[in-house]
Design a protein around this motif. Structure first.
Motif, PDB file in Angstrom:
ATOM      1  N   SER A 240     -20.771   2.728 -13.442  1.00 52.50           N
ATOM      2  CA  SER A 240     -19.670   3.053 -12.546  1.00 52.50           C
ATOM      3  C   SER A 240     -19.532   4.567 -12.482  1.00 52.50           C
ATOM      4  CB  SER A 240     -18.363   2.410 -13.023  1.00 52.50           C
ATOM      5  OG  SER A 240     -17.283   2.804 -12.210  1.00 52.50           O
ATOM      6  N   ALA A 241     -19.342   5.081 -11.261  1.00 52.28           N
ATOM      7  CA  ALA A 241     -19.223   6.529 -11.076  1.00 52.28           C
ATOM      8  C   ALA A 241     -18.164   6.811 -10.018  1.00 52.28           C
ATOM      9  CB  ALA A 241     -20.562   7.141 -10.652  1.00 52.28           C
ATOM     10  N   ASN A 242     -17.289   7.769 -10.315  1.00 54.25           N
ATOM     11  CA  ASN A 242     -16.317   8.262  -9.354  1.00 54.25           C
ATOM     12  C   ASN A 242     -16.166   9.759  -9.559  1.00 54.25           C
ATOM     13  OD1 ASN A 242     -14.724   8.490 -11.678  1.00 54.25           O
ATOM     14  ND2 ASN A 242     -13.662   6.567 -11.287  1.00 54.25           N
ATOM     15  N   GLU A 243     -15.152  10.350  -8.945  1.00 52.54           N
ATOM     16  CA  GLU A 243     -14.982  11.793  -9.035  1.00 52.54           C
ATOM     17  C   GLU A 243     -14.560  12.256 -10.417  1.00 52.54           C
ATOM     18  OE1 GLU A 243     -12.267  12.943  -6.039  1.00 52.54           O
ATOM     19  OE2 GLU A 243     -13.582  12.423  -4.361  1.00 52.54           O
ATOM     20  N   GLU A 244     -13.978  11.393 -11.238  1.00 52.51           N
ATOM     21  CA  GLU A 244     -13.460  11.799 -12.536  1.00 52.51           C
ATOM     22  C   GLU A 244     -14.416  11.520 -13.690  1.00 52.51           C
ATOM     23  OE1 GLU A 244      -9.725   9.906 -13.006  1.00 52.51           O
ATOM     24  OE2 GLU A 244      -8.757  11.017 -11.363  1.00 52.51           O
TER      25      GLU A 244
ATOM     26  N   ILE B 200     -18.057   8.997 -15.284  1.00 53.56           N
ATOM     27  CA  ILE B 200     -19.181   8.075 -15.127  1.00 53.56           C
ATOM     28  C   ILE B 200     -19.184   7.156 -16.337  1.00 53.56           C
ATOM     29  CG2 ILE B 200     -21.680   7.843 -15.015  1.00 53.56           C
ATOM     30  CD1 ILE B 200     -21.809  10.490 -13.587  1.00 53.56           C
TER      31      ILE B 200
ATOM     32  N   GLU C 279     -20.475   1.289  -8.052  1.00 54.32           N
ATOM     33  CA  GLU C 279     -20.573   0.372  -9.184  1.00 54.32           C
ATOM     34  C   GLU C 279     -21.868  -0.439  -9.096  1.00 54.32           C
ATOM     35  OE1 GLU C 279     -17.228  -2.177  -9.468  1.00 54.32           O
ATOM     36  OE2 GLU C 279     -15.842  -0.609 -10.150  1.00 54.32           O
TER      37      GLU C 279
ATOM     38  N   CYS D  16     -19.363   7.577  -1.364  1.00 55.43           N
ATOM     39  CA  CYS D  16     -18.207   6.688  -1.405  1.00 55.43           C
ATOM     40  C   CYS D  16     -17.270   7.191  -2.495  1.00 55.43           C
ATOM     41  CB  CYS D  16     -18.622   5.237  -1.667  1.00 55.43           C
ATOM     42  SG  CYS D  16     -19.629   5.017  -3.143  1.00 55.43           S
ATOM     43  N   LYS D  17     -16.082   6.604  -2.554  1.00 56.31           N
ATOM     44  CA  LYS D  17     -15.115   6.996  -3.567  1.00 56.31           C
ATOM     45  C   LYS D  17     -15.506   6.472  -4.941  1.00 56.31           C
ATOM     46  CE  LYS D  17     -11.187   7.294  -0.408  1.00 56.31           C
ATOM     47  NZ  LYS D  17      -9.823   6.785  -0.092  1.00 56.31           N
ATOM     48  N   LYS D  18     -16.133   5.318  -5.005  1.00 54.48           N
ATOM     49  CA  LYS D  18     -16.525   4.725  -6.284  1.00 54.48           C
ATOM     50  C   LYS D  18     -17.789   3.915  -6.094  1.00 54.48           C
ATOM     51  CE  LYS D  18     -14.689   2.084 -10.183  1.00 54.48           C
ATOM     52  NZ  LYS D  18     -13.525   1.297 -10.695  1.00 54.48           N
TER      53      LYS D  18
END
Length: 265
Positions: A119-123, A125, A107, A103-105
């Motif tokens: 929380s983790a995304n492409e940019e 953690i 949580e 997924c994109k994000k």
């Protein structure tokens, strides 16, 4: 009797009388009635079978009011989320070896208050818990830089920062503070330990400062014929390249008489 009465009475006497009246039944009879009863019975049997199958599925899948929902599979369980166009926007796969989320994000929130714990995304953690605890024997391994305002060991445990094959660098624009309130602070290295201040000074504040394993120079001011006294006081000398050595203390400075130490070491 008038003429009109006579004609009316004569007509009533000549009207035909119906002795056997015919009745026409209203409703469904015959094979139509039997077909209707058959379809009603078939509908009743189908409803009973449907109810029995629903109860069996609820029993087998453990669909109850008080128990949690359990999904079981021999391979994995996959949950997909799609948009209005049918495109896949999120996927959660629970397998025998791993749990994967695409997924994109992603949580993880706390049950009370909804505070973000992870929380983790492409940019980046983000870990929003009050404390991050690593219980592995090898500690935490970071491939690149780490930015944190506080590093603390568990109570009655040692804190160790180690780089087995490369250098260890701690940087801060307003200073780095290392504190051991109830114990010793020890810094060891295999080759050289550098304490460098580009614009300020290095301040050592302690009751006793010990420098072990320093080379000792000779004191040439004592005549060779007289017995050498037992030396207990030494002078700390520094070479131009920064090396330190000890020289027997005298009336004046004796560092110059042992300048060969700087060349030998």
């Amino acid at each position: 009797m008038t003429r009109e009465q006579y004609i009316l009475a004569t007509q009533q006497n000549h009207l035909p009388r119906t002795e056997n009246p015919q009745f026409y039944p209203v409703g469904i009879y015959g094979w139509r009635k039997r077909c209707l009863y058959f379809f009603v019975l078939l509908l009743l049997v189908t409803a009973i079978v449907n109810l029995a199958m629903t109860i069996w599925i609820l029993k087998v899948m453990n669909f109850t009011v008080d128990s949690p929902l359990v999904l079981q599979s021999d391979r994995n369980v996959t949950l997909n989320a799609r948009n209005a166009l049918g495109q896949l926007t999120g996927q959660l796969t629970v397998g025998a070896d791993a749990v994967e989320a695409q997924c994109k994000k992603f949580e993880v929130r706390a049950g009370e208050g909804g505070r973000v714990l992870f929380s983790a995304n492409e940019e980046e953690i983000t870990i929003g818990a009050d404390r991050l605890k690593v219980t592995g024997t090898e500690g935490a391994v970071f491939g690149h830089s780490v930015e944190t305002p506080h590093i603390r060991a568990e109570p009655s445990q040692d804190l160790k920062l180690e780089s087995p094959t490369r250098s260890l660098i701690m940087e801060a624009p307003r200073g780095v503070q290392v504190s051991a309130a109830a114990g010793d602070f020890k810094a060891t290295c295999r080759k050289e330990l550098h304490l460098q201040s580009t614009e300020g000074e290095i301040f050592l504040n302690a009751d006793t400062i010990r420098l072990g394993n320093l080379p000792v120079g000779s004191f040439s001011a004592v005549p060779p014929s007289s017995p050498a006294p037992q030396q207990t006081v030494y002078e700390l000398c520094a070479c131009p390249n920064g090396k330190l050595y000890l020289s027997p203390a005298g009336v004046g400075s004796t560092c110059h008489s042992s300048s060969s130490i700087c060349l030998w070491h």
